[in-house]
Design an enzyme around this catalytic site. Sequence first.
Site, PDB file in Angstrom:
ATOM      1  N   ASN A   9       0.865  -1.169   0.000  1.00 37.46           N
ATOM      2  CA  ASN A   9       0.000   0.000   0.000  1.00 37.46           C
ATOM      3  C   ASN A   9       0.908   1.227   0.000  1.00 37.46           C
ATOM      4  OD1 ASN A   9      -1.783   2.059   0.523  1.00 37.46           O
ATOM      5  ND2 ASN A   9      -2.349   1.363   2.585  1.00 37.46           N
ATOM      6  N   TRP A  10       1.028   1.839  -1.170  1.00 38.18           N
ATOM      7  CA  TRP A  10       1.963   2.965  -1.294  1.00 38.18           C
ATOM      8  C   TRP A  10       1.438   4.246  -0.664  1.00 38.18           C
ATOM      9  CZ3 TRP A  10       3.762   2.551  -7.149  1.00 38.18           C
ATOM     10  CH2 TRP A  10       4.562   1.412  -7.286  1.00 38.18           C
ATOM     11  N   LYS A  11       0.174   4.276  -0.311  1.00 42.75           N
ATOM     12  CA  LYS A  11      -0.442   5.482   0.265  1.00 42.75           C
ATOM     13  C   LYS A  11      -0.152   6.699  -0.638  1.00 42.75           C
ATOM     14  CE  LYS A  11      -0.241   3.289   4.719  1.00 42.75           C
ATOM     15  NZ  LYS A  11      -0.207   3.407   6.159  1.00 42.75           N
ATOM     16  N   HIS A 100      -9.700   1.377   4.810  1.00 46.21           N
ATOM     17  CA  HIS A 100      -8.415   1.503   5.495  1.00 46.21           C
ATOM     18  C   HIS A 100      -8.580   2.444   6.690  1.00 46.21           C
ATOM     19  CE1 HIS A 100      -4.319   2.713   6.368  1.00 46.21           C
ATOM     20  NE2 HIS A 100      -3.953   1.588   5.785  1.00 46.21           N
ATOM     21  N   GLU A 102      -6.916   4.825   7.733  1.00 48.58           N
ATOM     22  CA  GLU A 102      -6.735   6.258   7.430  1.00 48.58           C
ATOM     23  C   GLU A 102      -7.993   6.831   6.776  1.00 48.58           C
ATOM     24  OE1 GLU A 102      -3.014   5.640   5.425  1.00 48.58           O
ATOM     25  OE2 GLU A 102      -2.152   5.113   7.377  1.00 48.58           O
ATOM     26  N   GLU A 172      -5.828  -4.717  10.408  1.00 45.33           N
ATOM     27  CA  GLU A 172      -4.781  -3.719  10.621  1.00 45.33           C
ATOM     28  C   GLU A 172      -5.049  -2.946  11.910  1.00 45.33           C
ATOM     29  OE1 GLU A 172      -2.677  -2.681   6.699  1.00 45.33           O
ATOM     30  OE2 GLU A 172      -4.379  -1.352   6.904  1.00 45.33           O
ATOM     31  N   GLY A 178       2.129   2.281  10.801  1.00 48.93           N
ATOM     32  CA  GLY A 178       3.116   3.353  10.691  1.00 48.93           C
ATOM     33  C   GLY A 178       3.808   3.710  11.993  1.00 48.93           C
ATOM     34  N   SER A 218       2.999  -2.033  10.364  1.00 44.93           N
ATOM     35  CA  SER A 218       4.448  -2.104  10.608  1.00 44.93           C
ATOM     36  C   SER A 218       5.045  -3.461  10.242  1.00 44.93           C
ATOM     37  CB  SER A 218       4.763  -1.730  12.059  1.00 44.93           C
ATOM     38  OG  SER A 218       4.355  -0.398  12.316  1.00 44.93           O
ATOM     39  N   GLY A 239       2.704  -1.099   4.312  1.00 44.39           N
ATOM     40  CA  GLY A 239       2.765   0.323   3.959  1.00 44.39           C
ATOM     41  C   GLY A 239       4.206   0.759   3.766  1.00 44.39           C
ATOM     42  N   GLY A 240       4.772   1.355   4.812  1.00 39.46           N
ATOM     43  CA  GLY A 240       6.111   1.957   4.723  1.00 39.46           C
ATOM     44  C   GLY A 240       7.171   1.065   4.090  1.00 39.46           C
TER      45      GLY A 240
END
Length: 244
Positions: A9-11, A100, A102, A172, A178, A218, A239-240
């Site tokens: 997930n590149w956000k 998600h 966010e 999640e 994150g 994470s 993600g990251g």
Amino acid sequence: MRRKLIAGNWKMNLTALEARAMLATLRANIDKDSAALAKDRDILVAPATILIPAVSQALAGSSIALGAQNMHFEDKGAFTGEVSPAMIRPYGVTHVILGHSERRHIFGERDDLINRKVLAALKHRIVPILCVGETQEERDAGRTLEVVGRQTEAGLAGVNAEAAEKIVLADEPVWAIGTGRTATPGQAQEVHGSIREILRDRLGKEAGDKVRVLYGGSVTAENVDSLVSKPDIDGALVGGASLK
Ligand code: PGA
């Protein structure tokens, strides 16, 4: 029996130029040198919506699948700033991340809206990756399974057993996204096990056992193996670390 899915997930990261460079590296590793790697798992990237055409082009002939990070539930209409399933599908988008944390916490998306999106994705033959997860406060109050259960039930309202192979769940924990604080494999398995029970209840045992339940929050190269070794953890939503 459930094939693992590793989804990036590149956000809101990467320009088209940066995305192309990233995909060239990824393809060099996955499509060419490590054909075996891609055979035993599915791999997907979910770029920002504006990057979908460029990423679609860069992925031509690849074993890497293309996902979106969000979409509206209508095909078209007066929804300023939104993008519809009918607009993304022609680019070879096969999956869409929905609900998600966010989207839920920053943009106020509620369970009923997310459910409409899940149903719209299925209608357009796009696999919804329905995200659920508790906040730190909810975990501390011992409400994790209740919250995740409610989000799962509400998100899947109206989804029947035939659709089971076409949906993916992602657990999640909000406190793990994150933050560098990953759920332990044991904590994640407990939640995934309870999601599996809900899926079996709703869809029947056979169909419920087919649904992949990913873990996100994470995930790194270091901790991914221990997480996906658990029986109900069928892959990861990353993600990251997916940007590296
Ligand atoms: P993270 O994000 O891996 O950076 O924690 C996961 C996600 O939000 O999907």
